[in-house]
Design a protein around this motif. Structure first.
Motif, PDB file in Angstrom:
ATOM      1  N   GLY A  79       0.858  -0.928   0.010  1.00 35.66           N
ATOM      2  CA  GLY A  79      -0.149  -0.002   0.240  1.00 35.66           C
ATOM      3  C   GLY A  79       0.420   0.834  -0.124  1.00 35.66           C
ATOM      4  O   GLY A  79      -0.047   2.305  -0.130  1.00 35.66           O
ATOM      5  N   VAL A  80       1.982   0.784   0.385  1.00 39.78           N
ATOM      6  CA  VAL A  80       2.761   2.220   0.351  1.00 39.78           C
ATOM      7  C   VAL A  80       4.296   1.838  -1.145  1.00 39.78           C
ATOM      8  O   VAL A  80       4.277   1.118  -1.874  1.00 39.78           O
ATOM      9  CB  VAL A  80       4.223   2.142   0.964  1.00 39.78           C
ATOM     10  N   THR A  81       4.548   3.607  -1.885  1.00 39.18           N
ATOM     11  CA  THR A  81       4.703   3.882  -3.213  1.00 39.18           C
ATOM     12  C   THR A  81       5.535   4.736  -3.671  1.00 39.18           C
ATOM     13  O   THR A  81       5.556   5.436  -2.557  1.00 39.18           O
ATOM     14  CB  THR A  81       3.043   4.385  -4.012  1.00 39.18           C
ATOM     15  N   ILE A  82       7.357   3.958  -3.308  1.00 41.41           N
ATOM     16  CA  ILE A  82       8.012   5.168  -3.275  1.00 41.41           C
ATOM     17  C   ILE A  82       8.714   5.233  -4.691  1.00 41.41           C
ATOM     18  O   ILE A  82       9.153   4.713  -5.791  1.00 41.41           O
ATOM     19  CB  ILE A  82       8.923   3.785  -2.158  1.00 41.41           C
ATOM     20  N   ALA A 100       6.908   9.487  -0.345  1.00 40.49           N
ATOM     21  CA  ALA A 100       6.801   7.618  -0.072  1.00 40.49           C
ATOM     22  C   ALA A 100       5.147   8.171  -0.258  1.00 40.49           C
ATOM     23  O   ALA A 100       4.879   8.676   0.845  1.00 40.49           O
ATOM     24  CB  ALA A 100       7.187   7.050   1.572  1.00 40.49           C
ATOM     25  N   SER A 101       4.092   8.088  -0.938  1.00 44.17           N
ATOM     26  CA  SER A 101       2.618   7.823  -0.101  1.00 44.17           C
ATOM     27  C   SER A 101       1.906   6.261  -0.213  1.00 44.17           C
ATOM     28  O   SER A 101       2.496   5.512  -0.109  1.00 44.17           O
ATOM     29  CB  SER A 101       2.078   8.211  -2.164  1.00 44.17           C
ATOM     30  N   GLY A 102       0.984   6.626   0.812  1.00 40.86           N
ATOM     31  CA  GLY A 102       0.512   5.746   0.987  1.00 40.86           C
ATOM     32  C   GLY A 102       0.971   5.481   2.700  1.00 40.86           C
ATOM     33  O   GLY A 102       0.380   4.078   3.421  1.00 40.86           O
ATOM     34  N   VAL A 103       1.791   6.263   3.205  1.00 40.89           N
ATOM     35  CA  VAL A 103       2.152   5.676   4.650  1.00 40.89           C
ATOM     36  C   VAL A 103       0.885   6.482   5.591  1.00 40.89           C
ATOM     37  O   VAL A 103       0.760   7.230   5.401  1.00 40.89           O
ATOM     38  CB  VAL A 103       3.606   6.305   5.175  1.00 40.89           C
ATOM     39  N   PRO A 104       0.438   5.041   6.936  1.00 35.08           N
ATOM     40  CA  PRO A 104      -0.149   4.903   7.073  1.00 35.08           C
ATOM     41  C   PRO A 104       0.030   6.679   8.435  1.00 35.08           C
ATOM     42  O   PRO A 104       1.002   6.714   8.947  1.00 35.08           O
ATOM     43  CB  PRO A 104      -0.744   4.096   7.870  1.00 35.08           C
ATOM     44  N   ALA A 105      -0.532   7.455   9.095  1.00 37.57           N
ATOM     45  CA  ALA A 105      -0.830   8.127  10.746  1.00 37.57           C
ATOM     46  C   ALA A 105       0.139   7.364  11.228  1.00 37.57           C
ATOM     47  O   ALA A 105      -0.698   6.169  11.246  1.00 37.57           O
ATOM     48  CB  ALA A 105      -1.839   9.068  10.737  1.00 37.57           C
ATOM     49  N   ASP A 157       1.905  12.237   2.257  1.00 35.43           N
ATOM     50  CA  ASP A 157       3.099  11.765   1.507  1.00 35.43           C
ATOM     51  C   ASP A 157       4.444  11.913   1.735  1.00 35.43           C
ATOM     52  O   ASP A 157       4.783  13.373   3.023  1.00 35.43           O
ATOM     53  CB  ASP A 157       2.956  12.580  -0.114  1.00 35.43           C
ATOM     54  N   VAL A 158       5.544  11.141   2.715  1.00 32.06           N
ATOM     55  CA  VAL A 158       6.009  12.073   3.082  1.00 32.06           C
ATOM     56  C   VAL A 158       6.864  12.048   1.746  1.00 32.06           C
ATOM     57  O   VAL A 158       7.701  11.515   1.615  1.00 32.06           O
ATOM     58  CB  VAL A 158       7.187  10.765   3.514  1.00 32.06           C
ATOM     59  N   VAL A 159       7.846  13.330   1.965  1.00 31.22           N
ATOM     60  CA  VAL A 159       8.805  13.787   1.250  1.00 31.22           C
ATOM     61  C   VAL A 159      10.450  14.123   1.701  1.00 31.22           C
ATOM     62  O   VAL A 159      10.321  15.055   3.276  1.00 31.22           O
ATOM     63  CB  VAL A 159       7.712  15.865   0.949  1.00 31.22           C
ATOM     64  N   VAL A 160      11.194  13.373   0.857  1.00 32.90           N
ATOM     65  CA  VAL A 160      12.615  13.652   1.030  1.00 32.90           C
ATOM     66  C   VAL A 160      13.096  14.594   0.307  1.00 32.90           C
ATOM     67  O   VAL A 160      13.195  13.668  -0.829  1.00 32.90           O
ATOM     68  CB  VAL A 160      13.386  12.500   1.705  1.00 32.90           C
TER      69      VAL A 160
END
Length: 361
Positions: A153-156, A216-221, A294-297
């Motif tokens: 479920g997580v897309t990187i 990274a999209s789909g990372v849950p809280a 989204d987690v953005v680095v």
């Protein structure tokens, strides 16, 4: 040499040198009964593989991965699955040219780890940098492929967003373009410019740096933990561990220093029965814990230190010398850092997924 292992519950130990017979990694902590084939891992290694265009090193390594342990051919599923035991992955080196480095065996190359390795260990592998070579990142990409399997479920996705002083136009961002050009950039117009620009850098015998963005999209809280296991803390550590990386930022990063409190705050409204952020300056992480965005680095990669320009240095005998690094090198090492950044994101998220599950169920 210690400190070759990354992670806590999902742990990766890499081994091998640039000009040794092989390199690879041992992945420990992978849950059992997850389908895993060498072909799945290979698809990510092929993205990082050298010699695919004139804009990367011409060293011809197939980077063919072998799974030596940790999987079992399960008759019930009709394919190999993980057993929960350590997974050993090996990649043979087949195109080493150690003779290219004979002239610098007693010289310390500026910008490299030659001097520091000698100072720390009293010995160094001068053949392509040995353990300090970016060749080691092939093992990370292989491990990252395993990590992706346990965070469904997580897309990187990663992209090159700046080369030298030249930034892409973010209004042209199209993820579909990333795999259609040799620079992994999402801006088709910028890709055409980078082609001519990097040709000039390459033909002059020099090199240039780059900035990479990984999302990274789909990372849950809820992933990550205070105070010393923050998700952004581990991401920063992961990206800084990549060869040639000299800076890391999360979300708005350094730009947030120029914002007011009103501009920087990611305001929230209720949408469809749950909180929804109206912006993402935090890069998907607050208090070290993922927000569900989204987690953005982003990370900055310095210019490749191995260049054909003669540079001043010293020798092991304490003499002033001039050094020119021959061999096959990337004119912009940031290009192949894209799949490496994706892999490190996957390793961190897989580790935090398991830690989160272990702590709160």
């Amino acid at each position: 040499m210690s400190h070759n292992t990354f992670g806590h519950l999902f742990r990766v130990t890499t081994f091998g040198e640039s000009h040794g017979p092989a390199l690879g990694c041992i992945v420990d902590g992978c849950p059992p009964n997850i389908a895993l084939t060498a072909e799945e891992i290979q698809s990510f290694l092929d993205k990082r593989r050298p010699g695919q265009s004139r804009f990367t090193t011409q060293r011809q390594e197939p980077d063919q991965v072998k799974i030596l342990s940790g999987v079992f051919e399960d008759d019930r599923t009709g394919g190999p699955v993980t057993t929960g035991t350590p997974i050993m992955l090996m990649i043979e080196n087949v195109d080493q040219r150690s003779k290219d480095y004979a002239e610098i065996r007693d010289k310390f190359r500026p910008g490299h780890a030659d001097l520091t390795y000698q100072a720390k260990y009293g010995i160094r592998d001068y053949r392509g940098g040995g353990r300090s070579s970016a060749r080691e990142t092939a093992a990370r990409v292989a491990a990252g492929a395993v990590a992706r399997k346990i965070i469904p479920g997580v897309t990187i996705r990663g992209a090159l967003i700046q080369m030298g002083p030249h930034k892409i136009d973010r209004t042209n961002w199209d993820w579909g373009q990333v795999d259609r050009n040799p620079f992994f950039t999402p801006d088709a117009k910028a890709a055409k410019f980078f082609e001519e620009y990097l040709d000039g850098v390459r033909k002059s015998g020099s090199s240039i740096g780059a900035v990479i963005e990984v999302t990274a999209s789909g990372v849950p809280a809820g992933w990550g933990a205070p105070l010393y296991a923050k998700l952004d803390q581990d991401l920063a550590s992961a990206m800084m561990s990549i060869n040639a990386v000299k800076g890391v930022e999360i979300g708005a990063g350094f730009e947030s220093a120029a914002l007011s409190g009103e501009e920087n705050a990611d305001e929230i409204r209720m949408r469809r029965g749950k909180p929804e952020f109206l912006s993402n300056n935090a890069g998907g992480i607050l208090g070290g814990i993922s927000t569900g965005q989204d987690v953005v680095v982003r990370f900055a990669v310095k210019p490749t230190s191995s260049i054909l320009t003669t540079k001043r240095s010293v020798s092991a005998q304490g003499e002033d010398v001039d050094v020119m690094t021959k061999g096959r090198h990337d004119p912009c090492v940031g290009i192949r850092a894209v799949p490496v950044g994706e892999a490190m994101m996957a390793l961190v998220l897989a580790d935090h997924f398991l830690r989160h599950r272990g702590q709160v169920g």
